[in-house]
Structures are given as structure tokens and as C-alpha cells.
Design a protein around this motif. Sequence first.
Motif, PDB file in Angstrom:
ATOM      1  N   THR A 179      39.059  44.245  28.924  1.00 10.55           N
ATOM      2  CA  THR A 179      39.803  45.226  29.709  1.00 10.55           C
ATOM      3  C   THR A 179      40.711  44.487  30.694  1.00 10.55           C
ATOM      4  O   THR A 179      40.540  43.282  30.935  1.00 10.55           O
ATOM      5  CB  THR A 179      38.852  46.135  30.507  1.00 10.55           C
ATOM      6  N   ASP A 183      40.678  44.896  33.881  1.00 10.57           N
ATOM      7  CA  ASP A 183      39.825  44.493  35.000  1.00 10.57           C
ATOM      8  C   ASP A 183      39.098  43.187  34.687  1.00 10.57           C
ATOM      9  O   ASP A 183      38.990  42.298  35.535  1.00 10.57           O
ATOM     10  CB  ASP A 183      38.805  45.578  35.335  1.00 10.57           C
ATOM     11  N   GLU A 184      38.582  43.078  33.450  1.00  9.77           N
ATOM     12  CA  GLU A 184      37.907  41.833  33.053  1.00  9.77           C
ATOM     13  C   GLU A 184      38.884  40.662  33.011  1.00  9.77           C
ATOM     14  O   GLU A 184      38.545  39.546  33.418  1.00  9.77           O
ATOM     15  CB  GLU A 184      37.242  42.021  31.688  1.00  9.77           C
ATOM     16  N   LYS A 225      41.635  40.355  34.811  1.00  5.71           N
ATOM     17  CA  LYS A 225      41.940  40.029  36.206  1.00  5.71           C
ATOM     18  C   LYS A 225      40.826  39.167  36.813  1.00  5.71           C
ATOM     19  O   LYS A 225      41.085  38.157  37.465  1.00  5.71           O
ATOM     20  CB  LYS A 225      42.121  41.313  37.004  1.00  5.71           C
ATOM     21  N   LYS A 226      39.571  39.570  36.577  1.00  6.64           N
ATOM     22  CA  LYS A 226      38.418  38.809  37.092  1.00  6.64           C
ATOM     23  C   LYS A 226      38.386  37.411  36.487  1.00  6.64           C
ATOM     24  O   LYS A 226      38.119  36.426  37.183  1.00  6.64           O
ATOM     25  CB  LYS A 226      37.123  39.560  36.774  1.00  6.64           C
ATOM     26  N   TRP A 227      38.678  37.288  35.206  1.00  9.40           N
ATOM     27  CA  TRP A 227      38.699  35.995  34.524  1.00  9.40           C
ATOM     28  C   TRP A 227      39.747  35.087  35.165  1.00  9.40           C
ATOM     29  O   TRP A 227      39.482  33.916  35.453  1.00  9.40           O
ATOM     30  CB  TRP A 227      38.970  36.216  33.053  1.00  9.40           C
ATOM     31  N   GLU A 254      40.892  35.315  38.192  1.00  8.60           N
ATOM     32  CA  GLU A 254      40.399  34.972  39.526  1.00  8.60           C
ATOM     33  C   GLU A 254      39.351  33.867  39.440  1.00  8.60           C
ATOM     34  O   GLU A 254      39.385  32.910  40.226  1.00  8.60           O
ATOM     35  CB  GLU A 254      39.811  36.209  40.210  1.00  8.60           C
ATOM     36  N   ASP A 255      38.407  33.986  38.511  1.00  4.22           N
ATOM     37  CA  ASP A 255      37.358  32.977  38.336  1.00  4.22           C
ATOM     38  C   ASP A 255      37.945  31.606  38.002  1.00  4.22           C
ATOM     39  O   ASP A 255      37.403  30.569  38.407  1.00  4.22           O
ATOM     40  CB  ASP A 255      36.380  33.382  37.230  1.00  4.22           C
ATOM     41  N   GLU A 256      39.032  31.583  37.254  1.00  4.61           N
ATOM     42  CA  GLU A 256      39.676  30.329  36.861  1.00  4.61           C
ATOM     43  C   GLU A 256      40.698  29.836  37.894  1.00  4.61           C
ATOM     44  O   GLU A 256      41.322  28.803  37.705  1.00  4.61           O
ATOM     45  CB  GLU A 256      40.367  30.497  35.503  1.00  4.61           C
ATOM     46  N   ASP A 280      46.705  32.318  39.555  1.00  4.22           N
ATOM     47  CA  ASP A 280      47.473  33.343  40.269  1.00  4.22           C
ATOM     48  C   ASP A 280      48.767  33.559  39.497  1.00  4.22           C
ATOM     49  O   ASP A 280      49.669  32.720  39.524  1.00  4.22           O
ATOM     50  CB  ASP A 280      47.770  32.889  41.694  1.00  4.22           C
ATOM     51  N   CYS A 329      37.640  52.840  29.989  1.00  5.86           N
ATOM     52  CA  CYS A 329      37.373  51.856  31.043  1.00  5.86           C
ATOM     53  C   CYS A 329      37.953  52.282  32.389  1.00  5.86           C
ATOM     54  O   CYS A 329      38.019  51.487  33.318  1.00  5.86           O
ATOM     55  CB  CYS A 329      37.925  50.491  30.642  1.00  5.86           C
ATOM     56  N   ASN A 387      37.725  53.397  35.780  1.00  9.75           N
ATOM     57  CA  ASN A 387      36.636  53.404  36.757  1.00  9.75           C
ATOM     58  C   ASN A 387      36.870  54.399  37.882  1.00  9.75           C
ATOM     59  O   ASN A 387      36.087  54.477  38.812  1.00  9.75           O
ATOM     60  CB  ASN A 387      36.444  52.001  37.344  1.00  9.75           C
TER      61      ASN A 387
END
Length: 119
Positions: free
Chosen positions: A14, A16-17, A19-21, A23-25, A28, A106, A108
Motif C-alpha cells: 500500500t 502507507d507501507e 511511505k513507511k519503507w 522512512e525506515d530506509e 526522502d 486500505c 484507514n
Amino acid sequence: MDGENDYLIDAVITFDELKKWFEDEGIDLNEFQDENIKNDETLIERYYPIVGGILKTIHKENSYKFLNIDGLESCIETLDAIVKGNINGYFIEMNSCKGGCINGPCNNNSSFIEAYDDF
């Protein structure tokens, strides 16, 4: 899981996933955008998740009639009409989710309006 199509799809993610990935890596995406693009409000690709969004992105310089359909029942009804030969000369954008992908499984948010505002 879909027993008929498992071999066709390797992964699903998704936004959202994704975006989180990023951020985790520590990625930007704003660092990679051209300043002219970043401030350009005419980025029509942004409309894809809403009903009629794809139609907004194409040039309508031909003889087709343009129609957008949303909701699974409406999509099935339209496809049945096409099979029966009752619909001709249309470019049809179909979204199985009522309200388009922005209102998909998805989402939310508690309402379509909230999803649209977050968009």
C-alpha cells in the motif's frame, strides 16, 4: 490469498507501507524532486485514485465518449452491457471500489471525505 491467481502476483504494497519503507530506509523523496515539479499544482497524476482521475489525465481528442464507473455492481452491469453489445464507442474508467481507489480496502479513514482530504 487467491488460489487462481497466486502465481501472478509476487507482492502487494500500500502507499502507507511504501511511505513507511522509505522512512525506515531514510529516503526522502523531496530530495530527488526538481524544484519546478515540487511546486507545480498541475500534477494530474495525483487524480488517479479518485473517480474520474484517469480520465482527467488523458487527452480527449478523439471520437470516444468518456465515462467513469465506480462500485463493483456498476462495473459488472457495465461489463455485461458491453458483452451484450449495448455499449459502443466509450472509453470507460472503472473502479471496483465505490469512490475509487482512495476509498479502497486500505483506507484507514472513517469516511470518504477524510480519505479525500488526506489525499
